[in-house]
Design a protein around this motif. Structure first.
Motif, PDB file in Angstrom:
ATOM      1  N   GLU A 149      -3.105  24.136  -6.371  1.00  0.00           N
ATOM      2  CA  GLU A 149      -4.177  24.020  -5.388  1.00  0.00           C
ATOM      3  C   GLU A 149      -4.931  22.706  -5.563  1.00  0.00           C
ATOM      4  O   GLU A 149      -5.171  21.975  -4.598  1.00  0.00           O
ATOM      5  CB  GLU A 149      -5.148  25.205  -5.507  1.00  0.00           C
ATOM      6  N   GLN A 150      -5.317  22.393  -6.810  1.00  0.00           N
ATOM      7  CA  GLN A 150      -6.081  21.176  -7.046  1.00  0.00           C
ATOM      8  C   GLN A 150      -5.237  19.938  -6.788  1.00  0.00           C
ATOM      9  O   GLN A 150      -5.720  18.944  -6.247  1.00  0.00           O
ATOM     10  CB  GLN A 150      -6.622  21.157  -8.481  1.00  0.00           C
ATOM     11  N   PHE A 151      -3.978  19.981  -7.178  1.00  0.00           N
ATOM     12  CA  PHE A 151      -3.101  18.834  -6.946  1.00  0.00           C
ATOM     13  C   PHE A 151      -2.909  18.600  -5.450  1.00  0.00           C
ATOM     14  O   PHE A 151      -2.862  17.448  -4.990  1.00  0.00           O
ATOM     15  CB  PHE A 151      -1.748  19.061  -7.618  1.00  0.00           C
ATOM     16  N   THR A 152      -2.815  19.665  -4.664  1.00  0.00           N
ATOM     17  CA  THR A 152      -2.686  19.522  -3.216  1.00  0.00           C
ATOM     18  C   THR A 152      -3.912  18.836  -2.622  1.00  0.00           C
ATOM     19  O   THR A 152      -3.797  17.968  -1.742  1.00  0.00           O
ATOM     20  CB  THR A 152      -2.485  20.896  -2.561  1.00  0.00           C
ATOM     21  N   VAL A 153      -5.075  19.196  -3.105  1.00  0.00           N
ATOM     22  CA  VAL A 153      -6.307  18.553  -2.632  1.00  0.00           C
ATOM     23  C   VAL A 153      -6.310  17.073  -2.995  1.00  0.00           C
ATOM     24  O   VAL A 153      -6.687  16.210  -2.188  1.00  0.00           O
ATOM     25  CB  VAL A 153      -7.537  19.266  -3.227  1.00  0.00           C
ATOM     26  N   GLU A 154      -5.874  16.752  -4.205  1.00  0.00           N
ATOM     27  CA  GLU A 154      -5.829  15.348  -4.637  1.00  0.00           C
ATOM     28  C   GLU A 154      -4.841  14.546  -3.795  1.00  0.00           C
ATOM     29  O   GLU A 154      -5.127  13.406  -3.416  1.00  0.00           O
ATOM     30  CB  GLU A 154      -5.438  15.276  -6.104  1.00  0.00           C
ATOM     31  N   VAL A 155      -3.687  15.138  -3.506  1.00  0.00           N
ATOM     32  CA  VAL A 155      -2.690  14.450  -2.679  1.00  0.00           C
ATOM     33  C   VAL A 155      -3.247  14.204  -1.275  1.00  0.00           C
ATOM     34  O   VAL A 155      -3.064  13.125  -0.691  1.00  0.00           O
ATOM     35  CB  VAL A 155      -1.387  15.268  -2.605  1.00  0.00           C
ATOM     36  N   SER A 156      -3.941  15.191  -0.735  1.00  0.00           N
ATOM     37  CA  SER A 156      -4.523  15.035   0.594  1.00  0.00           C
ATOM     38  C   SER A 156      -5.549  13.905   0.623  1.00  0.00           C
ATOM     39  O   SER A 156      -5.557  13.071   1.531  1.00  0.00           O
ATOM     40  CB  SER A 156      -5.170  16.348   1.037  1.00  0.00           C
ATOM     41  N   GLN A 157      -6.403  13.862  -0.381  1.00  0.00           N
ATOM     42  CA  GLN A 157      -7.417  12.808  -0.435  1.00  0.00           C
ATOM     43  C   GLN A 157      -6.765  11.434  -0.575  1.00  0.00           C
ATOM     44  O   GLN A 157      -7.152  10.474   0.100  1.00  0.00           O
ATOM     45  CB  GLN A 157      -8.373  13.054  -1.594  1.00  0.00           C
TER      46      GLN A 157
ATOM     47  N   GLU B 182      -6.403   5.217   5.860  1.00  0.00           N
ATOM     48  CA  GLU B 182      -7.540   4.382   6.264  1.00  0.00           C
ATOM     49  C   GLU B 182      -7.352   2.943   5.775  1.00  0.00           C
ATOM     50  O   GLU B 182      -7.678   1.987   6.501  1.00  0.00           O
ATOM     51  CB  GLU B 182      -8.835   4.971   5.703  1.00  0.00           C
ATOM     52  N   ASP B 183      -6.826   2.776   4.568  1.00  0.00           N
ATOM     53  CA  ASP B 183      -6.569   1.433   4.050  1.00  0.00           C
ATOM     54  C   ASP B 183      -5.497   0.708   4.867  1.00  0.00           C
ATOM     55  O   ASP B 183      -5.592  -0.504   5.120  1.00  0.00           O
ATOM     56  CB  ASP B 183      -6.139   1.501   2.578  1.00  0.00           C
ATOM     57  N   LEU B 184      -4.469   1.450   5.283  1.00  0.00           N
ATOM     58  CA  LEU B 184      -3.412   0.838   6.100  1.00  0.00           C
ATOM     59  C   LEU B 184      -3.948   0.391   7.451  1.00  0.00           C
ATOM     60  O   LEU B 184      -3.601  -0.686   7.953  1.00  0.00           O
ATOM     61  CB  LEU B 184      -2.269   1.846   6.288  1.00  0.00           C
ATOM     62  N   LEU B 185      -4.805   1.222   8.045  1.00  0.00           N
ATOM     63  CA  LEU B 185      -5.399   0.836   9.338  1.00  0.00           C
ATOM     64  C   LEU B 185      -6.268  -0.406   9.179  1.00  0.00           C
ATOM     65  O   LEU B 185      -6.267  -1.291  10.047  1.00  0.00           O
ATOM     66  CB  LEU B 185      -6.222   2.002   9.893  1.00  0.00           C
ATOM     67  N   ALA B 186      -7.020  -0.466   8.092  1.00  0.00           N
ATOM     68  CA  ALA B 186      -7.882  -1.639   7.870  1.00  0.00           C
ATOM     69  C   ALA B 186      -7.058  -2.899   7.619  1.00  0.00           C
ATOM     70  O   ALA B 186      -7.431  -3.992   8.056  1.00  0.00           O
ATOM     71  CB  ALA B 186      -8.810  -1.363   6.692  1.00  0.00           C
ATOM     72  N   ALA B 187      -5.925  -2.724   6.919  1.00  0.00           N
ATOM     73  CA  ALA B 187      -5.086  -3.889   6.603  1.00  0.00           C
ATOM     74  C   ALA B 187      -4.239  -4.322   7.787  1.00  0.00           C
ATOM     75  O   ALA B 187      -3.813  -5.491   7.850  1.00  0.00           O
ATOM     76  CB  ALA B 187      -4.170  -3.570   5.418  1.00  0.00           C
ATOM     77  N   THR B 188      -3.987  -3.412   8.720  1.00  0.00           N
ATOM     78  CA  THR B 188      -3.142  -3.735   9.874  1.00  0.00           C
ATOM     79  C   THR B 188      -3.967  -4.313  11.021  1.00  0.00           C
ATOM     80  O   THR B 188      -3.513  -5.175  11.731  1.00  0.00           O
ATOM     81  CB  THR B 188      -2.413  -2.471  10.347  1.00  0.00           C
TER      82      THR B 188
ATOM     83  N   ASN C 231      -6.986   8.414   2.197  1.00  0.00           N
ATOM     84  CA  ASN C 231      -7.487   7.098   1.821  1.00  0.00           C
ATOM     85  C   ASN C 231      -6.470   6.011   2.124  1.00  0.00           C
ATOM     86  O   ASN C 231      -6.821   4.914   2.577  1.00  0.00           O
ATOM     87  CB  ASN C 231      -7.857   7.090   0.338  1.00  0.00           C
ATOM     88  N   THR C 232      -5.193   6.307   1.859  1.00  0.00           N
ATOM     89  CA  THR C 232      -4.136   5.331   2.126  1.00  0.00           C
ATOM     90  C   THR C 232      -4.023   5.059   3.625  1.00  0.00           C
ATOM     91  O   THR C 232      -3.827   3.891   4.034  1.00  0.00           O
ATOM     92  CB  THR C 232      -2.792   5.842   1.578  1.00  0.00           C
TER      93      THR C 232
ATOM     94  N   LYS D 227       0.826  -1.210   0.000  1.00  0.00           N
ATOM     95  CA  LYS D 227       0.000   0.000   0.000  1.00  0.00           C
ATOM     96  C   LYS D 227       0.860   1.261   0.000  1.00  0.00           C
ATOM     97  O   LYS D 227       0.492   2.275  -0.612  1.00  0.00           O
ATOM     98  CB  LYS D 227      -0.966  -0.014   1.189  1.00  0.00           C
ATOM     99  N   ILE D 228       1.996   1.221   0.691  1.00  0.00           N
ATOM    100  CA  ILE D 228       2.909   2.365   0.663  1.00  0.00           C
ATOM    101  C   ILE D 228       3.479   2.559  -0.735  1.00  0.00           C
ATOM    102  O   ILE D 228       3.515   3.680  -1.273  1.00  0.00           O
ATOM    103  CB  ILE D 228       4.039   2.179   1.688  1.00  0.00           C
TER     104      ILE D 228
END
Length: 437
Positions: free
Chosen positions: A416-424, A431-437, A428-429, A396-397
């Motif tokens: 600005e838009q790219f920063t928002v995309e990186v944040s999202q 939350e996925d790491l917490l679910a997988a761990t 998401n990553t 996942k990393i």
């Protein structure tokens, strides 16, 4: 009528008398203006207080209700309305997070719609995007206003936000069709990065062209320039910085607990490292530059230097570690003890060579001494369950890094838009790491 004999007072000349009259008159005007201002502030405070009290939850309600309507005679400023709307939105996020936690809990007894958890996750992901837009733009506006923490979100394009941010945000939060917007063919932000590469303005420690699936080294460096700026903007927002700090602690702690170890010491080392970094940014920057880290961005330090290098080290472990893992005469318990000893010895030897004995690397090696044996055992050991969790963590990393450098998954239209995309993507990553761990 009694009067003061001004001509007999030695320091009162006609000129000084005129000056005195001007001062008295000016003081009176200032006092009148101050009284008028305070009276307006008092009326505004009363109006806001009445508006808040009108929407105070009753004893039957569990949560405060957001504003539905306001008395038009109440003098409530647009800034105050914007702030109250943000508070209501934050309350909504907390309710959705609590609902998702209840739906996903093992002890859930109430029968719910099977799609509810998925719907809540989708809503939360886009809500986090809107929250990041608010925090990022508010932080930028505060810096321009000299640190005014009560400034409102600017509505005009010439205030430094641009209309692209609002259009992209609206496409993210549409409830009719919750989908990620289509890729834009014009990657203006990426072109800016390529111009910096052409001018040799993108220093780097090592090229990750192959890992990130970039078409060339220049392509990787152009995207690296954009990624650095995006993380710089994100980490300037205290709330976002604290979010990733907390999520990192939680992920690290859970992963170590899967190794059947108490994580309290590891968490203490983790917090100490981050606190030291925040308080000694210049010293840490100089210390890391000696190791080739050319930028203090989240990508350069946390992802590239720490995580990706750690994965490389585990793929090519030291001889002492390989000897322990390949010894068929040792039991699993003996191998784990020997691993701890081997990692501790290697870390101790590295710390003895440090020029700064109490700096960033010294603290980082303490984390390595604790977490290192767990990761080695997770990737090279015989515990299949723990090995699966460690492999998912790595995958996942790596996928997160690949997505950051993908023109198909990231639009690279504007900063600005790219920063928002990186944040999202980062949220998401996590939350996925917490679910997988």
């Amino acid at each position: 009528m009694w009067s003061i004999p001004w001509h007999k007072i030695p320091w009162i000349s006609p000129r000084n008398l005129r000056v005195l009259l001007v001062i008295l008159t000016g003081t009176s005007v200032v006092m009148l203006a101050a009284g008028f201002f305070l009276n307006r502030r008092r009326r505004r405070y009363q109006a806001v207080t009445m508006a808040k009290s009108a929407h105070t939850p009753s004893m039957r309600g569990r949560y405060p209700q957001p504003f539905m309507s306001l008395d038009p005679e109440l003098e409530v400023s647009p800034e105050e309305l914007f702030r109250q709307g943000q508070e209501a939105f934050t309350t909504a996020i907390q309710l959705w997070e609590k609902g998702l936690g209840q739906v996903g809990s093992d002890g859930q007894q109430v029968q719910v719609n099977p799609q509810l958890a998925s719907q809540l996750r989708q809503v939360l992901r886009h809500a986090y995007t809107v929250q990041d837009v608010y925090e990022h733009i508010s932080s930028t506006k505060d810096q321009l206003d000299g640190g005014n923490t009560h400034s409102a979100l600017p509505l005009e394009e010439d205030e430094g936000t641009g209309s692209d941010s609002y259009h992209s945000t609206a496409s993210f939060i549409s409830l009719d069709n919750v989908e990620i917007p289509l890729i834009n063919d014009v990657h203006e932000f990426y072109q800016l990065g390529m111009e910096q590469v052409t001018s040799n303005n993108v220093p780097y420690r090592m090229l990750r062209t192959e890992l990130t699936c970039c078409s060339s080294d220049q392509d990787y460096l152009a995207k690296l320039y954009c990624v650095r700026l995006a993380f710089l903007d994100l980490m300037c927002v205290p709330g976002t910085r604290q979010y990733f700090k907390d999520k990192g602690r939680e992920i690290l702690s859970l992963l170590y607990q899967n190794y059947n170890r108490d994580s309290s010491t590891l968490v203490q080392y983790y917090d100490d490292l981050l606190d030291y970094t925040e308080e000694n940014v210049c010293d840490v920057s100089e210390e890391l530059k000696m190791r080739g880290v050319m930028d203090m961005s989240f990508y350069d330090v946390a992802l590239d230097f720490i995580l990706l290098d750690s994965f490389d080290d585990i793929a090519n472990p030291p001889t002492a570690v390989t000897a322990v893992m390949q010894n068929k005469w040792l039991t699993d318990g003996m191998k784990q003890s020997a691993l701890s000893t081997a990692v501790w010895s290697i870390s101790k030897a590295k710390r003895s060579l440090l020029q700064k004995k109490d700096g960033f690397m010294s603290r980082f090696y303490l984390i390595g001494e604790t977490m290192g044996p767990a990761l080695v055992w997770g990737f090279l050991g015989t515990d299949q369950i723990f090995t699966s969790k460690c492999q998912k963590f790595k995958d996942k990393i790596v996928q997160f890094v690949k997505s950051l450098f993908s023109l198909e998954k990231m639009q690279y239209v504007s900063r600005e838009q790219f920063t928002v995309e990186v944040s999202q993507l980062a949220r998401n990553t996590c939350e996925d790491l917490l679910a997988a761990t």
